[in-house]
Design a protein around this motif. Structure first.
Motif, PDB file in Angstrom:
ATOM      1  N   TRP A  59      28.298  35.167  42.331  1.00  0.00           N
ATOM      2  CA  TRP A  59      27.965  36.279  41.426  1.00  0.00           C
ATOM      3  C   TRP A  59      28.848  37.480  41.734  1.00  0.00           C
ATOM      4  N   GLU A  60      28.939  37.828  43.006  1.00  0.00           N
ATOM      5  CA  GLU A  60      29.737  38.987  43.397  1.00  0.00           C
ATOM      6  C   GLU A  60      31.213  38.777  43.068  1.00  0.00           C
ATOM      7  N   ARG A  61      31.727  37.601  43.362  1.00  0.00           N
ATOM      8  CA  ARG A  61      33.137  37.311  43.103  1.00  0.00           C
ATOM      9  C   ARG A  61      33.447  37.404  41.614  1.00  0.00           C
ATOM     10  N   ARG A  62      32.626  36.748  40.800  1.00  0.00           N
ATOM     11  CA  ARG A  62      32.878  36.696  39.355  1.00  0.00           C
ATOM     12  C   ARG A  62      32.791  38.045  38.672  1.00  0.00           C
ATOM     13  N   CYS A  63      31.725  38.765  38.956  1.00  0.00           N
ATOM     14  CA  CYS A  63      31.462  39.960  38.142  1.00  0.00           C
ATOM     15  C   CYS A  63      31.892  41.256  38.810  1.00  0.00           C
ATOM     16  N   THR A  64      32.484  41.152  39.986  1.00  0.00           N
ATOM     17  CA  THR A  64      33.000  42.364  40.606  1.00  0.00           C
ATOM     18  C   THR A  64      34.454  42.158  40.993  1.00  0.00           C
ATOM     19  N   LYS A  65      34.683  41.376  42.014  1.00  0.00           N
ATOM     20  CA  LYS A  65      36.047  41.228  42.534  1.00  0.00           C
ATOM     21  C   LYS A  65      37.026  40.717  41.486  1.00  0.00           C
ATOM     22  N   GLU A  66      36.689  39.612  40.820  1.00  0.00           N
ATOM     23  CA  GLU A  66      37.608  39.059  39.806  1.00  0.00           C
ATOM     24  C   GLU A  66      37.869  40.054  38.684  1.00  0.00           C
ATOM     25  N   VAL A  67      36.819  40.682  38.208  1.00  0.00           N
ATOM     26  CA  VAL A  67      36.958  41.622  37.092  1.00  0.00           C
ATOM     27  C   VAL A  67      37.805  42.818  37.502  1.00  0.00           C
ATOM     28  N   LEU A  68      37.482  43.434  38.634  1.00  0.00           N
ATOM     29  CA  LEU A  68      38.208  44.635  39.041  1.00  0.00           C
ATOM     30  C   LEU A  68      39.658  44.321  39.410  1.00  0.00           C
ATOM     31  N   ASP A  69      39.895  43.186  40.048  1.00  0.00           N
ATOM     32  CA  ASP A  69      41.278  42.789  40.361  1.00  0.00           C
ATOM     33  C   ASP A  69      42.090  42.608  39.079  1.00  0.00           C
ATOM     34  N   ARG A  70      41.480  41.975  38.099  1.00  0.00           N
ATOM     35  CA  ARG A  70      42.179  41.733  36.829  1.00  0.00           C
ATOM     36  C   ARG A  70      42.452  43.046  36.093  1.00  0.00           C
ATOM     37  N   ILE A  71      41.463  43.923  36.062  1.00  0.00           N
ATOM     38  CA  ILE A  71      41.626  45.218  35.395  1.00  0.00           C
ATOM     39  C   ILE A  71      42.733  46.014  36.084  1.00  0.00           C
ATOM     40  N   ASP A  72      42.715  46.028  37.416  1.00  0.00           N
ATOM     41  CA  ASP A  72      43.755  46.747  38.155  1.00  0.00           C
ATOM     42  C   ASP A  72      45.134  46.153  37.866  1.00  0.00           C
ATOM     43  N   ALA A  73      45.227  44.833  37.810  1.00  0.00           N
ATOM     44  CA  ALA A  73      46.516  44.170  37.553  1.00  0.00           C
ATOM     45  C   ALA A  73      47.025  44.472  36.145  1.00  0.00           C
ATOM     46  N   GLU A  74      46.117  44.572  35.189  1.00  0.00           N
ATOM     47  CA  GLU A  74      46.518  44.848  33.803  1.00  0.00           C
ATOM     48  C   GLU A  74      46.962  46.288  33.608  1.00  0.00           C
ATOM     49  N   GLY A  75      46.412  47.192  34.436  1.00  0.00           N
ATOM     50  CA  GLY A  75      46.780  48.603  34.323  1.00  0.00           C
ATOM     51  C   GLY A  75      46.380  49.188  32.990  1.00  0.00           C
ATOM     52  N   GLY A  76      47.108  50.210  32.578  1.00  0.00           N
ATOM     53  CA  GLY A  76      46.852  50.827  31.286  1.00  0.00           C
ATOM     54  C   GLY A  76      45.972  52.044  31.372  1.00  0.00           C
TER      55      GLY A  76
END
Length: 183
Positions: A59-76
């Motif tokens: 749960w933590e990996r999917r809805c926190t770490k994965e999401v925030l890592d992806r958002i940070d990588a996408e930038g904008g």
């Protein structure tokens, strides 16, 4: 891509948690649902407590770490990053599990500690994003808190919105919070 048997147990556990809370996560029930023997469970987990811990990890990996890592990588744009994080974090499936974890945290101090850590990570992300276009620390904290409360609490609201659907009203509130400068 087929899931590993361990991942299937975790997924079935998360679904049971979302539907009935931690008491619904029963090895026998999950085995029957998966069409496997209860003995197969013990090839992957030392017991129910180990499954519950791995479910929380997932749960933590999917809805926190994965999401925030992806958002940070996408930038904008920071406001757009907040929108994207909310859309990814609070999908219907994730939100059901999130609410179940929140209910569980009321009765289990270790789950409450994990939830606090996850929520703090989410709030830090919001503070960082709002801080990219706001300078007043009070306004950053207020908007972060309101945005987070809106994301979690929107499903608990039983109110009419004259001239708008519930979804439209929630969207309007979110967009108001994301305006640059003073809201």
């Amino acid at each position: 891509m087929p899931r590993t048997p361990r991942a299937r147990w975790i997924e079935a556990g998360l679904e049971a948690l979302a539907q009935g809370g931690p008491d619904a996560v029963r090895v026998e029930t999950l085995a029957a649902e998966l069409g496997v023997t209860k003995g197969g469970f013990y090839g992957y987990f030392d017991g129910r407590a180990a499954l519950l811990a791995e479910m929380l990890d997932e749960w933590e990996r999917r809805c926190t770490k994965e999401v925030l890592d992806r958002i940070d990588a996408e930038g904008g744009d920071p406001a757009d990053a907040i929108r994207r994080a909310g859309q990814r974090t609070f999908t219907e499936d994730f939100h059901r599990i999130d609410l179940a974890v929140r209910a569980w945290a009321h009765h289990d101090p270790s789950v409450a500690a994990r939830l606090r850590r996850v929520d703090n990570e989410r709030m830090e992300f919001l503070r960082r994003m709002f801080g990219a276009f706001l300078t007043d620390p009070d306004e950053i904290e207020a908007r972060s808190t309101l945005a987070f409360a809106l994301a979690i609490g929107r499903h608990f609201m039983a109110v009419d919105h004259p001239g708008r659907t519930h979804r439209e009203a929630v969207h309007l509130a979110g967009e108001y919070l994301l305006r640059s400068g003073r809201a």
